[in-house]
Write a protein that holds these residues in place. Sequence first.
Motif, mmCIF file in Angstrom:
data_model
loop_
_atom_site.group_PDB
_atom_site.id
_atom_site.type_symbol
_atom_site.label_atom_id
_atom_site.label_comp_id
_atom_site.label_asym_id
_atom_site.label_seq_id
_atom_site.Cartn_x
_atom_site.Cartn_y
_atom_site.Cartn_z
ATOM 1 N N ARG A 92 -14.274 -4.295 133.737
ATOM 2 C CA ARG A 92 -15.273 -4.032 134.779
ATOM 3 C C ARG A 92 -15.156 -5.077 135.881
ATOM 4 O O ARG A 92 -14.982 -6.275 135.611
ATOM 5 C CB ARG A 92 -16.675 -4.057 134.151
ATOM 6 C CG ARG A 92 -17.794 -3.725 135.105
ATOM 7 C CD ARG A 92 -19.135 -3.702 134.388
ATOM 8 N NE ARG A 92 -19.215 -2.588 133.442
ATOM 9 C CZ ARG A 92 -19.107 -2.723 132.136
ATOM 10 N NH1 ARG A 92 -18.922 -3.919 131.595
ATOM 11 N NH2 ARG A 92 -19.182 -1.669 131.333
ATOM 12 N N ASP A 93 -15.194 -4.617 137.150
ATOM 13 C CA ASP A 93 -15.136 -5.554 138.284
ATOM 14 C C ASP A 93 -16.265 -5.247 139.254
ATOM 15 O O ASP A 93 -16.968 -4.243 139.133
ATOM 16 C CB ASP A 93 -13.771 -5.453 138.981
ATOM 17 C CG ASP A 93 -13.518 -4.070 139.573
ATOM 18 O OD1 ASP A 93 -14.308 -3.632 140.429
ATOM 19 O OD2 ASP A 93 -12.516 -3.427 139.180
ATOM 20 N N SER A 110 -14.461 -6.227 127.908
ATOM 21 C CA SER A 110 -15.253 -6.057 126.700
ATOM 22 C C SER A 110 -14.678 -4.909 125.883
ATOM 23 O O SER A 110 -13.778 -4.197 126.340
ATOM 24 C CB SER A 110 -16.725 -5.780 127.046
ATOM 25 O OG SER A 110 -16.835 -4.591 127.811
ATOM 26 N N GLY A 138 -15.180 -10.778 126.328
ATOM 27 C CA GLY A 138 -16.031 -10.653 125.144
ATOM 28 C C GLY A 138 -15.206 -10.620 123.870
ATOM 29 O O GLY A 138 -13.994 -10.899 123.867
ATOM 30 N N MET A 194 -15.673 -10.933 140.184
ATOM 31 C CA MET A 194 -16.174 -11.097 138.811
ATOM 32 C C MET A 194 -15.569 -9.983 137.961
ATOM 33 O O MET A 194 -15.775 -8.802 138.234
ATOM 34 C CB MET A 194 -17.695 -11.019 138.775
ATOM 35 C CG MET A 194 -18.394 -12.056 139.643
ATOM 36 S SD MET A 194 -18.197 -13.717 138.994
ATOM 37 C CE MET A 194 -19.096 -13.580 137.476
ATOM 38 N N GLU A 219 -15.010 -8.546 133.977
ATOM 39 C CA GLU A 219 -15.488 -8.640 132.598
ATOM 40 C C GLU A 219 -14.662 -7.713 131.713
ATOM 41 O O GLU A 219 -14.488 -6.536 132.024
ATOM 42 C CB GLU A 219 -16.964 -8.249 132.502
ATOM 43 C CG GLU A 219 -17.516 -8.316 131.095
ATOM 44 C CD GLU A 219 -18.976 -7.893 131.009
ATOM 45 O OE1 GLU A 219 -19.512 -7.824 129.894
ATOM 46 O OE2 GLU A 219 -19.562 -7.609 132.086
ATOM 47 N N THR A 257 -15.069 0.418 136.661
ATOM 48 C CA THR A 257 -14.843 0.096 135.249
ATOM 49 C C THR A 257 -13.716 0.982 134.748
ATOM 50 O O THR A 257 -13.835 2.211 134.727
ATOM 51 C CB THR A 257 -16.109 0.336 134.409
ATOM 52 O OG1 THR A 257 -17.177 -0.462 134.920
ATOM 53 C CG2 THR A 257 -15.846 -0.029 132.955
ATOM 54 N N VAL A 316 -12.972 -14.472 135.127
ATOM 55 C CA VAL A 316 -12.715 -13.448 134.106
ATOM 56 C C VAL A 316 -13.521 -13.805 132.861
ATOM 57 O O VAL A 316 -13.348 -14.877 132.285
ATOM 58 C CB VAL A 316 -11.216 -13.358 133.755
ATOM 59 C CG1 VAL A 316 -10.988 -12.288 132.690
ATOM 60 C CG2 VAL A 316 -10.411 -13.060 135.006
ATOM 61 N N LYS A 317 -14.434 -12.915 132.491
ATOM 62 C CA LYS A 317 -15.257 -13.106 131.301
ATOM 63 C C LYS A 317 -14.749 -12.156 130.212
ATOM 64 O O LYS A 317 -14.666 -10.951 130.420
ATOM 65 C CB LYS A 317 -16.724 -12.796 131.614
ATOM 66 C CG LYS A 317 -17.644 -12.952 130.420
ATOM 67 C CD LYS A 317 -19.077 -12.598 130.790
ATOM 68 C CE LYS A 317 -19.995 -12.696 129.587
ATOM 69 N NZ LYS A 317 -21.396 -12.303 129.934
#
Length: 580
Positions: free
Chosen positions: A500-501, A487, A449, A483, A485, A559, A446-447
């Motif tokens: 978003r994946d 943001s 922002g 993955m 994300e 997303t 998990v990223k």
Amino acid sequence: MIAPQPPSSLPNLSRAFSFDAGRSVIVFGLAVIAVLWGCIAWHIGRERTRVLVDAATGVSNLAQVLDAHLQRTIAGLDQTLLVLKAEYQRDPDKFSLNAAVGYVAAARGIALQISLLDARGMLKDSTTPGFAPVNLADREHFQVHLVPNSTLFISKPVQGRTSGKWSIQLTRRLDRPDGGLAGVLVVSLDPSYLTEIYRSIDVGPNGAVALVGRDGVIRAAISSGKPQIGGRVADQALIEQIFDSRVGSIRAPGFLGETVRLLGYRTLTEQPMAVVVGRSIDDVLASHADTLFDDIVSGMLLTVAMGAALALLYRLVHRQELTTRALASKKAELVASRERLKRYVADLERIAEVAAHDLQEPLRRVVAYTQLLAKHAENALDAEGRDYVAQVVAGAQRMRKLVSDLEAYVAVDHLPEVDALTSAGGAVTAATERLAEPLREKSAMVKVGRLPDVAADDRSLTEIFTQLLDNAVRYSCPGRPAMIEVSAKDDGRVATFAVRDNGIGIEESARIRLFEIFHRLRGLDGQDGTGIGLATARRIVEHLGGHIWVESVPGEGSTFLFTLPMTVRCKQEGRDAQAA
């Protein structure tokens, strides 16, 4: 024998209403006509003043437009001087005026010539072919630069000694490296350029447009259709009044003749000059006679029209009253229906809330005792029996999950009012901690922002991210690490979040009902979903004043985007939004 009934009073009331309303219409109509002619009489008496005021506004607006045009013209010519000055100071020995002028186009069609005076005031170079050197050291536009300065100077109109043409000189000083005078660059503005523009302005046959200095000298003017360059305004007190007030309008004689004019004026910001536009009082009032006739004709036409309207209005009064009664009845029915609907919705929510709460304990017992039974009879059960027990436990756990999600879905309407901003980053952290086990099982990364603070309570915001992250993990693509994300972007008022994946994606046909309760994607029945999570997320987002949607490419990922406000709404606004 049936006793005779007394006659109903409703017809009498109706007739009384119709009579009173009709009489009121007639009285009202006559009063309006009387007021109309009173207004016409007043308007005719006031028309002269109004026409003069409009004319004063008009000449002021024209002065503003001409001032803006002149400012742009001066700025363009000054830009030419600045470019030439930069070229000169870059290499004075190699400077060629005609070559440098080729780099600028602002002076074309406006300037008579561009010239260079040396430190003694001699004409050293010019864009005029075949020019002859002449000493201009006595000219004001040279004398003013004997004292070091870096400002633009605009001269009075001067007549050329060789050409005999009038021009207005715009000049800038050239400096030597030691600060001494190297020369003066001159752009000669053709005054006829301004007079032709002023001639195109419609100020009437006896109007005037002029550019004058604080010294009273006329730079360029058109008066009663005739051009005028040079000369002075006779009334110097009028000039002082114009420059003291800078912007405005005034009625005065003695400006370019004895004609009494309405003058609108504006002084230039950085130069001691003013643009003045004047219209003759006689020209302005020439239209007053026409408006007088128009007012009388208009009044007669309006009187006839009102008479016809009175008859029509009289007929419509009764119909309007009936319509009003019908609308009142319909409104009462709508209010009653709305109240019944509110009760039905409240009852349904109460039923769902009670059902969700009361089912938790029996399901908890079913799971617990089934697990105890499986452990107690582990050696007595064969593989098929143990599978049966596992199916019972899985079904009960799924039922608990369904009831829990349903309880969360119903609880959205009872969330507390938002009274502070909440860190979205903290909510994402809390959500990832909740989902630590599923994330670890799918090797998900998990990223996160930079996330802004938004108007939401911590519990609701955490629930939104939990549902969206859980959805991303559950529908990740087999064979590749998940993955995810998170943001956001914002405009200071609303923040838009994106989760978003790189999962399996969603077909377009499946997105329509994606956020409906109990709706699950076709072909994913093996996954542990209840079909309530995304519906809950949608309800929370909408409860907080935002909206949610999805963008997806099948096979590449999805997303999920949602918006939330960044400012706390007042309590009344929140109640109004929920009521709507």
